[in-house]
Design an enzyme around this catalytic site. Structure first.
Site, short mmCIF file in Angstrom:
data_model
loop_
_atom_site.label_atom_id
_atom_site.label_comp_id
_atom_site.label_asym_id
_atom_site.label_seq_id
_atom_site.Cartn_x
_atom_site.Cartn_y
_atom_site.Cartn_z
N HIS A 145 0.82 -1.21 0.00
CA HIS A 145 0.00 0.00 0.00
C HIS A 145 0.86 1.26 0.00
O HIS A 145 1.59 1.52 0.96
CB HIS A 145 -0.93 -0.02 1.23
CG HIS A 145 -1.85 1.15 1.28
ND1 HIS A 145 -2.23 1.76 2.45
CD2 HIS A 145 -2.48 1.82 0.28
CE1 HIS A 145 -3.04 2.76 2.17
NE2 HIS A 145 -3.20 2.83 0.86
N GLU A 157 2.92 0.43 3.24
CA GLU A 157 2.45 -0.57 4.20
C GLU A 157 2.48 -1.93 3.51
O GLU A 157 1.96 -2.08 2.41
CB GLU A 157 1.01 -0.28 4.63
CG GLU A 157 0.87 0.90 5.56
CD GLU A 157 -0.58 1.17 5.95
OE1 GLU A 157 -0.83 1.38 7.14
OE2 GLU A 157 -1.47 1.18 5.07
N ASN A 196 -4.70 4.16 7.59
CA ASN A 196 -6.09 4.60 7.42
C ASN A 196 -6.93 4.37 8.67
O ASN A 196 -7.93 5.06 8.88
CB ASN A 196 -6.72 3.93 6.20
CG ASN A 196 -6.31 4.65 4.93
OD1 ASN A 196 -6.20 5.88 4.92
ND2 ASN A 196 -6.03 3.91 3.88
N1 CAA Z 1 8.37 13.94 -8.36
C1 CAA Z 1 9.32 14.02 -7.42
N2 CAA Z 1 9.29 14.90 -6.38
C2 CAA Z 1 8.29 15.77 -6.34
C3 CAA Z 1 7.26 15.76 -7.31
C4 CAA Z 1 7.34 14.79 -8.36
N3 CAA Z 1 6.41 14.70 -9.29
N4 CAA Z 1 6.37 16.72 -6.99
C5 CAA Z 1 6.83 17.32 -5.88
N5 CAA Z 1 7.98 16.75 -5.48
C6 CAA Z 1 8.77 17.08 -4.30
C7 CAA Z 1 9.16 18.54 -4.27
O1 CAA Z 1 10.32 18.78 -4.99
C8 CAA Z 1 9.36 18.78 -2.80
O2 CAA Z 1 10.61 18.21 -2.40
P1 CAA Z 1 11.59 19.00 -1.39
O3 CAA Z 1 10.84 19.05 -0.09
O4 CAA Z 1 12.80 18.13 -1.35
O5 CAA Z 1 11.79 20.33 -2.02
C9 CAA Z 1 8.28 17.91 -2.17
O6 CAA Z 1 7.95 16.91 -3.13
C10 CAA Z 1 7.02 18.71 -1.83
O7 CAA Z 1 6.52 19.24 -3.04
P2 CAA Z 1 5.82 20.67 -3.23
O8 CAA Z 1 6.69 21.73 -2.64
O9 CAA Z 1 5.37 20.81 -4.62
O10 CAA Z 1 4.50 20.55 -2.51
P3 CAA Z 1 4.07 20.93 -1.09
O11 CAA Z 1 5.20 21.28 -0.20
O12 CAA Z 1 2.95 21.87 -1.29
O13 CAA Z 1 3.49 19.49 -0.64
C11 CAA Z 1 2.25 17.54 -0.69
C12 CAA Z 1 2.50 18.84 -1.37
C13 CAA Z 1 3.43 16.59 -0.93
C14 CAA Z 1 0.99 16.91 -1.31
C15 CAA Z 1 2.09 17.81 0.83
O14 CAA Z 1 1.10 18.77 1.02
C16 CAA Z 1 1.73 16.58 1.61
O15 CAA Z 1 2.57 15.74 1.90
N6 CAA Z 1 0.43 16.46 1.96
C17 CAA Z 1 -0.08 15.31 2.70
C18 CAA Z 1 -0.29 14.18 1.75
C19 CAA Z 1 -0.78 12.96 2.47
O16 CAA Z 1 -1.06 12.92 3.66
N7 CAA Z 1 -0.92 11.88 1.69
C20 CAA Z 1 -1.40 10.63 2.19
C21 CAA Z 1 -2.81 10.47 1.76
S1 CAA Z 1 -3.49 8.96 2.34
C22 CAA Z 1 -3.12 7.89 1.12
O17 CAA Z 1 -2.56 8.18 0.12
C23 CAA Z 1 -3.47 6.49 1.33
C24 CAA Z 1 -4.85 6.08 1.32
O18 CAA Z 1 -5.00 4.89 1.42
C25 CAA Z 1 -6.03 6.94 1.23
#
Ligand code: CAA
Length: 289
Positions: A145, A157, A196
């Site tokens: 996951h 996971e 989750n």
């Molecule tokens: N490829 C590689 N790296 C990337 C990228 C890509 N396409 N897009 C962004 N990045 C990198 C950026 O370069 C940056 O890296 P550094 O910190 O080293 O500079 C980092 O990712 C963060 O990117 P951004 O600055 O563009 O974005 P942000 O700071 O606004 O963060 C976010 C965006 C990553 C979505 C952040 O808000 C975050 O982590 N949010 C929480 C997301 C979360 O909780 N996800 C889990 C959801 S639950 C799930 O998925 C499972 C389920 O079962 C439902």
């Protein structure tokens, strides 16, 4: 496949938010990737999603243009499941609908030739045993996951069922933590797994808070970003995950535990009925277009 065979060929079924990310990180790690989608339109949309994410990676300085081109060159997209025949690991990432996932595992059982292949699901919440029993080889089925956005979030996971063979667990762990360099945690096969089980009640609480008029969407999100240093608030995170997915995960967990805290609130259900699915549809608790 024996435990000592190196994994070089991986398959992904579904190229939405999660499948495209899994394909991308696998190809970036040097694996040969086959991605299967339902039809040509979905194949094209999936490939465009991978290209957009890689382009963002280049803009952010995470990979060079050459590495982007090499990565794309390692990904073959198709709507023919038979293309998965020679894969050593297949990760299923179709929408969180149990009947659909059961169908996919039935297909995988038929098309994947390698009797030692890892048949994995990226399900967020459906018990792995249910998916395993759709195949004639439940010992090869496991949950792997990922978290959204897959190229950015380091966690995976790993969820073996009661019947998963130890060699399959080792192979899946080596793919996730060795090849992809993800941080792996293990969970028992219970709906929601570790993350989750904690995250969904929190997201649903924020929706109930909004629904009852307790606070605005903006203030709920700002509260958790500014007050608790979360990268985004719970309503914005629900929009990122997709409100259909949040609902599906909550329903699986409610079905498993019958705990009211997992029951999706009516506001969430009505938004999904209305097609307000979050970022992917342009509008959820916030607007994106
Ligand atoms: N490829 C590689 N790296 C990337 C990228 C890509 N396409 N897009 C962004 N990045 C990198 C950026 O370069 C940056 O890296 P550094 O910190 O080293 O500079 C980092 O990712 C963060 O990117 P951004 O600055 O563009 O974005 P942000 O700071 O606004 O963060 C976010 C965006 C990553 C979505 C952040 O808000 C975050 O982590 N949010 C929480 C997301 C979360 O909780 N996800 C889990 C959801 S639950 C799930 O998925 C499972 C389920 O079962 C439902």
């Amino acid at each position: 496949m024996s435990a000592t065979d190196e994994v070089s060929r991986i398959g992904v079924i579904g190229c939405g938010l999660m499948g495209s990310g899994i394909a991308e990180v696998s190809a970036r790690a040097g694996l040969d990737v086959v991605v299967v989608e339902a039809d040509q339109a979905a194949v094209d949309a999936g490939r465009a999603r991978i290209e957009a994410s890689l382009a963002q990676g280049v803009r952010r300085g995470k990979l060079s243009e050459d590495a982007r081109d090499e990565t794309l060159g390692r990904i073959r997209t198709t709507w023919e499941p038979d293309a998965l025949g020679d894969r050593q690991i297949v990760v299923e990432a179709v929408p969180e609908v149990e009947a659909l996932k059961l169908q996919v595992f039935d297909t995988l059982d038929k098309v994947v030739a390698d009797e030692g292949a890892v048949l994995a699901s990226n399900t967020s919440s459906i018990p792995i045993m249910k998916l395993a029993m759709a195949t004639g080889r439940p010992e090869q089925v496991i949950g792997i996951h990922f978290f959204n956005p897959v190229p950015v979030l380091p966690l995976v996971e790993l969820v073996p069922s009661l019947l998963t063979a130890p060699a399959v667990v080792d192979r899946a762990a080596s793919y996730a933590s060795g090849t992809l360099a993800k941080h792996v945690i293990r969970s028992q096969d219970r709906a929601g797994f570790v993350v989750n089980s904690l995250l969904i009640p929190y997201l649903l609480s924020s929706i109930r808070m909004l629904e009852s008029g307790f606070a605005t969407a903006e203030d709920i999100d700002i509260g958790m970003v500014q007050g608790c240093a979360h990268p985004m608030g719970p309503l914005a995170l629900s929009d990122l995950i997709g409100l259909d997915t949040v609902t599906a995960v909550a329903e699986s967990m409610y079905e498993e535990f019958k705990e009211p805290l997992y029951a999706p609130p009516p506001m969430l259900l009505r938004m999904v009925d209305a097609g307000l699915l979050g970022r992917k549809s342009g509008r959820g608790f916030h607007r994106y277009r």
